[in-house]
Design an enzyme around this catalytic site. Structure first.
Site, PDB file in Angstrom:
ATOM      1  CE  LYS A  52      -3.778  -2.342   2.250  1.00 29.36           C
ATOM      2  NZ  LYS A  52      -4.522  -2.784   3.468  1.00 29.36           N
ATOM      3  CD  GLN A  96      -3.691  -4.924   6.278  1.00 27.34           C
ATOM      4  OE1 GLN A  96      -3.597  -3.707   5.770  1.00 27.34           O
ATOM      5  NE2 GLN A  96      -4.140  -6.010   5.905  1.00 27.34           N
ATOM      6  CG  ASP A 119      -9.871  -0.488   5.004  1.00 25.05           C
ATOM      7  OD1 ASP A 119      -9.388  -0.825   3.708  1.00 25.05           O
ATOM      8  OD2 ASP A 119      -9.158  -0.695   5.979  1.00 25.05           O
TER       9      ASP A 119
HETATM   10  N1  GUN Z   1      -7.045  -7.465   6.019  1.00 26.96           N
HETATM   11  C1  GUN Z   1      -7.436  -8.180   4.844  1.00 26.96           C
HETATM   12  N2  GUN Z   1      -8.104  -7.030   3.847  1.00 26.96           N
HETATM   13  C2  GUN Z   1      -7.887  -5.873   4.327  1.00 26.96           C
HETATM   14  C3  GUN Z   1      -8.371  -4.432   3.935  1.00 26.96           C
HETATM   15  O1  GUN Z   1      -8.805  -4.561   2.988  1.00 26.96           O
HETATM   16  N3  GUN Z   1      -8.288  -3.758   4.918  1.00 26.96           N
HETATM   17  C4  GUN Z   1      -7.527  -3.866   5.955  1.00 26.96           C
HETATM   18  N4  GUN Z   1      -7.467  -2.685   6.832  1.00 26.96           N
HETATM   19  N5  GUN Z   1      -7.229  -5.020   6.566  1.00 26.96           N
HETATM   20  C5  GUN Z   1      -7.339  -6.000   5.900  1.00 26.96           C
END
Ligand code: GUN
Length: 292
Positions: A52, A96, A119
């Site tokens: 990211k 995350q 998100d």
């Molecule tokens: N863990 C797995 N997919 C995601 C996501 O799209 N965002 C976040 N914050 N954690 C994740």
């Protein structure tokens, strides 16, 4: 069969985002800023957050990573989120997942300012999404919508089967494809681990979206001829054909299913790259709303 190239599409969208970011800077605005909170040392989560960060820098979005040890308290995290919520220099905040067991993911998600929840996991954004109101869409379903749109796949009136009901992919995907919009207006069925006669249901699908988390579980006999197949899974399986001794596969048995599908996403290079790009897009949108 046509391949849905998520890598190429994500690169096109990244260029569009970079152009928008450059315009903001030309207008003497600041760059969009994404903060990611990472707890513990789970290697998969570390890789996701690093990717990211790299993608942000490619398009001119500023990113900051706040690393916390696995034994951080819930209170400390909530305080950190409160601080970031109040920082006018931050447009997007993600935590995350998964989080360690002693921390309530629900509490953490609910503490994020919905206006920075890029998100799209906060209940307010989930509710708005369900009502068809403007909101941040969760990155993976948003990425899939963009693929359907850019490949001009007809969705209206189609039977769509979603395998998986997670809050991150399956559930929002089913909501989005049943909305009165394009892509959408589908008749959606959600299947999960307790579904009976799975094959009978998947064989009816014009559009099959697979997010079950089981390597190569969808076989050719589960798919209708001419179906559009979107594979969200990613797994490392042993292989004697690669130097590393592993290869990446999805939830779909690609070689088998590709012979029946009209469109199919590969793994890697399908849904994966679209997920990150959707997070970038949400961060840009957040920054633009603020500067309006
Ligand atoms: N863990 C797995 N997919 C995601 C996501 O799209 N965002 C976040 N914050 N954690 C994740």
């Amino acid at each position: 069969m046509k391949l849905i190239d998520g890598k190429k599409t994500s690169q096109e969208i990244k260029k569009e985002i970079a152009t928008e970011v450059a315009k903001m800077i030309d207008n003497e605005d600041r760059s969009p800023h994404l903060v990611a909170i990472l707890v513990g040392d789970d290697p998969a989560s570390q890789t996701y957050v690093k990717n990211k960060e790299k993608s942000c820098s490619e398009v001119g979005i500023v990113s900051s990573i706040y690393n916390y040890p696995a034994d951080v308290t819930e209170k400390e995290l909530l305080e950190s989120i409160d601080f970031i919520n109040k920082d006018d220099g931050v447009d997007g905040l993600i935590v995350q997942l998964p989080l360690p067991d002693h921390i309530s993911a629900k509490k953490i998600i609910e503490s994020i300012d919905p206006k920075k929840d890029v998100d799209g996991f906060h209940p307010l954004n989930v509710g708005k999404m369900a009502l068809g109101l403007p909101s941040f869409l969760p990155a993976t379903p948003f990425g899939i919508l963009q693929l359907l749109e850019r490949y001009k796949i007809e969705t209206e009136g189609k039977k769509c089967v979603v395998l998986g009901r997670s809050h991150i992919v399956g559930s929002p995907m089913s909501i989005l494809l049943s909305r009165k919009a394009y892509p959408g207006n589908c008749t959606v069925t959600v299947c999960h681990s307790r579904t009976e006669n799975l094959k009978e249901i998947t064989k009816e699908a014009d559009i099959l979206i697979v997010a079950m988390g089981q390597a190569q579980m969808v076989k050719a006999d589960m798919v209708k001829k001419g179906a559009v197949v979107i594979d969200v899974g990613i797994h490392r399986i042993p292989s004697d054909k690669t130097k590393s001794g592993f290869r990446l596969v999805g939830d779909v048995d690609f070689d088998e299913v590709a012979t029946k599908a009209s469109f199919i996403t590969p793994v890697p290079g399908g849904v994966g790259p679209m997920t990150i790009v959707s997070l970038l897009k949400n961060t840009l949108l957040s920054a633009q709303n603020k500067s309006r």
